[in-house]
Write a protein that holds these residues in place. Structure first.
Motif, PDB file in Angstrom:
ATOM      1  N   TYR A   1       0.806  -1.220   0.000  1.00  0.00           N
ATOM      2  CA  TYR A   1       0.000   0.000   0.000  1.00  0.00           C
ATOM      3  C   TYR A   1       0.843   1.276   0.000  1.00  0.00           C
ATOM      4  O   TYR A   1       0.318   2.357  -0.280  1.00  0.00           O
ATOM      5  N   THR A   2       2.125   1.167   0.301  1.00  0.00           N
ATOM      6  CA  THR A   2       2.991   2.353   0.302  1.00  0.00           C
ATOM      7  C   THR A   2       4.008   2.334  -0.846  1.00  0.00           C
ATOM      8  O   THR A   2       4.965   3.099  -0.830  1.00  0.00           O
ATOM      9  N   ARG A   3       3.785   1.505  -1.854  1.00  0.00           N
ATOM     10  CA  ARG A   3       4.832   1.306  -2.859  1.00  0.00           C
ATOM     11  C   ARG A   3       4.944   2.436  -3.866  1.00  0.00           C
ATOM     12  O   ARG A   3       5.942   2.524  -4.585  1.00  0.00           O
ATOM     13  N   ASN A   4       3.951   3.310  -3.966  1.00  0.00           N
ATOM     14  CA  ASN A   4       4.022   4.433  -4.901  1.00  0.00           C
ATOM     15  C   ASN A   4       4.320   5.712  -4.135  1.00  0.00           C
ATOM     16  O   ASN A   4       3.446   6.280  -3.478  1.00  0.00           O
ATOM     17  N   ILE A   5       5.560   6.154  -4.181  1.00  0.00           N
ATOM     18  CA  ILE A   5       5.935   7.381  -3.482  1.00  0.00           C
ATOM     19  C   ILE A   5       6.309   8.443  -4.515  1.00  0.00           C
ATOM     20  O   ILE A   5       6.977   8.165  -5.505  1.00  0.00           O
ATOM     21  N   VAL A   6       5.831   9.645  -4.273  1.00  0.00           N
ATOM     22  CA  VAL A   6       6.046  10.764  -5.196  1.00  0.00           C
ATOM     23  C   VAL A   6       6.815  11.853  -4.460  1.00  0.00           C
ATOM     24  O   VAL A   6       6.358  12.375  -3.434  1.00  0.00           O
ATOM     25  N   GLY A   7       7.990  12.197  -4.990  1.00  0.00           N
ATOM     26  CA  GLY A   7       8.850  13.175  -4.346  1.00  0.00           C
ATOM     27  C   GLY A   7       8.895  14.499  -5.085  1.00  0.00           C
ATOM     28  O   GLY A   7       8.600  14.582  -6.274  1.00  0.00           O
ATOM     29  N   ASP A   8       9.306  15.527  -4.354  1.00  0.00           N
ATOM     30  CA  ASP A   8       9.455  16.856  -4.931  1.00  0.00           C
ATOM     31  C   ASP A   8      10.798  16.984  -5.644  1.00  0.00           C
ATOM     32  O   ASP A   8      11.662  16.106  -5.529  1.00  0.00           O
ATOM     33  N   ASN A   9      10.989  18.093  -6.349  1.00  0.00           N
ATOM     34  CA  ASN A   9      12.272  18.381  -6.999  1.00  0.00           C
ATOM     35  C   ASN A   9      12.850  19.675  -6.427  1.00  0.00           C
ATOM     36  O   ASN A   9      13.461  20.464  -7.127  1.00  0.00           O
ATOM     37  N   LYS A  10      12.624  19.866  -5.117  1.00  0.00           N
ATOM     38  CA  LYS A  10      13.020  21.101  -4.444  1.00  0.00           C
ATOM     39  C   LYS A  10      13.953  20.855  -3.262  1.00  0.00           C
ATOM     40  O   LYS A  10      14.095  21.698  -2.390  1.00  0.00           O
ATOM     41  N   GLU A  11      14.554  19.655  -3.222  1.00  0.00           N
ATOM     42  CA  GLU A  11      15.544  19.298  -2.204  1.00  0.00           C
ATOM     43  C   GLU A  11      14.966  19.182  -0.799  1.00  0.00           C
ATOM     44  O   GLU A  11      15.704  19.166   0.178  1.00  0.00           O
ATOM     45  N   GLN A  12      13.644  19.076  -0.678  1.00  0.00           N
ATOM     46  CA  GLN A  12      13.012  19.073   0.639  1.00  0.00           C
ATOM     47  C   GLN A  12      12.757  17.668   1.175  1.00  0.00           C
ATOM     48  O   GLN A  12      12.461  17.505   2.358  1.00  0.00           O
ATOM     49  N   GLY A  13      12.815  16.658   0.316  1.00  0.00           N
ATOM     50  CA  GLY A  13      12.572  15.292   0.762  1.00  0.00           C
ATOM     51  C   GLY A  13      11.110  14.997   1.037  1.00  0.00           C
ATOM     52  O   GLY A  13      10.781  14.008   1.694  1.00  0.00           O
ATOM     53  N   THR A  14      10.220  15.844   0.530  1.00  0.00           N
ATOM     54  CA  THR A  14       8.793  15.638   0.722  1.00  0.00           C
ATOM     55  C   THR A  14       8.313  14.463  -0.122  1.00  0.00           C
ATOM     56  O   THR A  14       8.593  14.400  -1.313  1.00  0.00           O
ATOM     57  N   LEU A  15       7.596  13.533   0.495  1.00  0.00           N
ATOM     58  CA  LEU A  15       7.070  12.371  -0.211  1.00  0.00           C
ATOM     59  C   LEU A  15       5.566  12.267  -0.014  1.00  0.00           C
ATOM     60  O   LEU A  15       5.061  12.424   1.099  1.00  0.00           O
ATOM     61  N   GLU A  16       4.852  11.990  -1.103  1.00  0.00           N
ATOM     62  CA  GLU A  16       3.428  11.691  -1.068  1.00  0.00           C
ATOM     63  C   GLU A  16       3.238  10.207  -1.371  1.00  0.00           C
ATOM     64  O   GLU A  16       4.057   9.593  -2.053  1.00  0.00           O
ATOM     65  N   LEU A  17       2.154   9.656  -0.889  1.00  0.00           N
ATOM     66  CA  LEU A  17       1.774   8.293  -1.232  1.00  0.00           C
ATOM     67  C   LEU A  17       0.549   8.339  -2.135  1.00  0.00           C
ATOM     68  O   LEU A  17      -0.411   9.061  -1.848  1.00  0.00           O
ATOM     69  N   ILE A  18       0.582   7.589  -3.228  1.00  0.00           N
ATOM     70  CA  ILE A  18      -0.586   7.470  -4.089  1.00  0.00           C
ATOM     71  C   ILE A  18      -0.907   5.988  -4.267  1.00  0.00           C
ATOM     72  O   ILE A  18      -0.060   5.123  -4.016  1.00  0.00           O
ATOM     73  N   HIS A  19      -2.138   5.715  -4.677  1.00  0.00           N
ATOM     74  CA  HIS A  19      -2.620   4.330  -4.738  1.00  0.00           C
ATOM     75  C   HIS A  19      -3.389   4.109  -6.033  1.00  0.00           C
ATOM     76  O   HIS A  19      -4.185   4.951  -6.443  1.00  0.00           O
ATOM     77  N   GLN A  20      -3.110   2.983  -6.678  1.00  0.00           N
ATOM     78  CA  GLN A  20      -3.807   2.622  -7.911  1.00  0.00           C
ATOM     79  C   GLN A  20      -4.658   1.392  -7.612  1.00  0.00           C
ATOM     80  O   GLN A  20      -4.207   0.252  -7.770  1.00  0.00           O
ATOM     81  N   LYS A  21      -5.882   1.601  -7.159  1.00  0.00           N
ATOM     82  CA  LYS A  21      -6.697   0.516  -6.626  1.00  0.00           C
ATOM     83  C   LYS A  21      -7.115  -0.505  -7.674  1.00  0.00           C
ATOM     84  O   LYS A  21      -7.445  -1.646  -7.336  1.00  0.00           O
ATOM     85  N   ASP A  22      -7.102  -0.111  -8.958  1.00  0.00           N
ATOM     86  CA  ASP A  22      -7.525  -1.043 -10.000  1.00  0.00           C
ATOM     87  C   ASP A  22      -6.364  -1.808 -10.620  1.00  0.00           C
ATOM     88  O   ASP A  22      -6.538  -2.487 -11.634  1.00  0.00           O
ATOM     89  N   HIS A  23      -5.169  -1.731 -10.024  1.00  0.00           N
ATOM     90  CA  HIS A  23      -4.004  -2.451 -10.544  1.00  0.00           C
ATOM     91  C   HIS A  23      -3.622  -3.555  -9.565  1.00  0.00           C
ATOM     92  O   HIS A  23      -3.530  -3.328  -8.359  1.00  0.00           O
ATOM     93  N   SER A  24      -3.377  -4.757 -10.084  1.00  0.00           N
ATOM     94  CA  SER A  24      -3.140  -5.917  -9.223  1.00  0.00           C
ATOM     95  C   SER A  24      -1.927  -5.758  -8.313  1.00  0.00           C
ATOM     96  O   SER A  24      -1.886  -6.347  -7.226  1.00  0.00           O
ATOM     97  N   HIS A  25      -0.938  -4.986  -8.747  1.00  0.00           N
ATOM     98  CA  HIS A  25       0.257  -4.768  -7.929  1.00  0.00           C
ATOM     99  C   HIS A  25       0.364  -3.321  -7.453  1.00  0.00           C
ATOM    100  O   HIS A  25       1.437  -2.877  -7.058  1.00  0.00           O
TER     101      HIS A  25
END
Length: 284
Positions: free
Chosen positions: A201-225
């Motif tokens: 459930y945490t495998r999709n992490i989205v990071g910024d390009n501003k050197e801040q180390g900010t990470l978001e989690l997103i989820h693709q519920k219709d994908h088997s993996h």
């Protein structure tokens, strides 16, 4: 011997890890990047490189950790990885098409952003290993307006310019599909294991390009993996991101979750040869 590059030349210093400050070709004064300059030279044609035989699919967490330790302490590194040239610029080798240039100049803020992503992901338990089997490759979300006005008009042959412009944009978002070769699903059903489900459930992490180390989690519920591609409106998905891999001889420094300094490399061409001989399922 280590060097601290700066505009107009390179100056010798004595430390093993340096703060690299350089006026890059993109016109911004780079913030410090911790670089092991002796290991940040252009890759030799004679050195050992990572290839598909170093990895396998459907591994347990213990297998991936064992693989990471082995590869970190080996002499195998990513081929055609980013290096520091004599002018103190970060150079990304490009497999040129249609006669285009073979190198792109990469901004320091992108490298610092990737380092920060690694450190945040390790600290929060989103990832455990900085190799292809876990956290090892990227995709991009480019602001649609920027793509339409800046990236799309660039000729396809000028691949280097496309990557320079993409990575220069601080509004770029960087997606990592983690747990890439971790076995979490069997017969299309999530395994009954709390740790594996956390990684799923945490495998999709989205990071910024501003050197801040900010990470978001997103989820693709219709994908088997749970392999996400969709993000917020106003962003365009770009599949061909860069690759990262930790190695004792790596170019760039990061801190593991215990605060120990380790190193990693970055490239565009990925693992050589591409891991298509094994069965990748539908992870990508």
């Amino acid at each position: 011997m280590l060097y601290s590059p700066h505009p107009g030349g390179i100056m010798k210093i004595k430390t093993t890890i340096i703060s690299l400050t350089s006026l890059l070709a993109l016109g911004t004064l780079a913030k410090s990047v911790e670089v092991n300059i002796e290991n940040c030279k252009e890759a030799s044609k004679h050195e050992k490189i990572l290839d598909s035989s170093d990895f396998k699919w459907n591994q347990t967490p213990e297998e991936i950790k064992e693989r990471e330790i082995k590869l970190y302490n080996s002499e195998k590194r990513l081929e055609k990885r980013i290096f520091v040239n004599d002018q103190g610029k970060f150079v990304l080798p490009i497999d040129a098409s249609f006669g285009g240039a073979t190198e792109a100049i990469i901004p320091a803020h992108y490298i610092n952003s990737v380092r920060a992503h690694i450190e945040t992901a390790l600290r929060r338990g989103y990832v455990e290993s900085i190799i292809f089997s876990d956290m090892g490759h990227q995709h991009f979300y480019i602001p649609q307006k920027y793509y339409d006005e800046v990236i799309n008009p660039i000729p396809v042959k000028d691949k280097n310019i496309r990557y320079e412009k993409m990575l220069a944009n601080k509004d770029l978002k960087i997606l990592y599909h983690t747990a890439e070769q971790l076995k979490m699903v069997e017969d299309k059903k999530l395994l009954d294991n709390r740790h594996l489900q956390w990684r799923f459930y945490t495998r999709n992490i989205v990071g910024d390009n501003k050197e801040q180390g900010t990470l978001e989690l997103i989820h693709q519920k219709d994908h088997s993996h749970n392999t996400a591609r969709e993000y917020d409106k106003g962003y365009r998905y770009w599949g061909a991101g860069l690759y990262i891999s930790a190695n004792k001889n790596g170019c760039f420094a990061f801190k593991d979750k215990e605060g120990k300094t380790k190193f990693f490399d970055i490239n565009l061409v990925g693992i050589n040869p591409p891991s298509v001989a094994d069965n990748p399922g539908d992870y990508f």
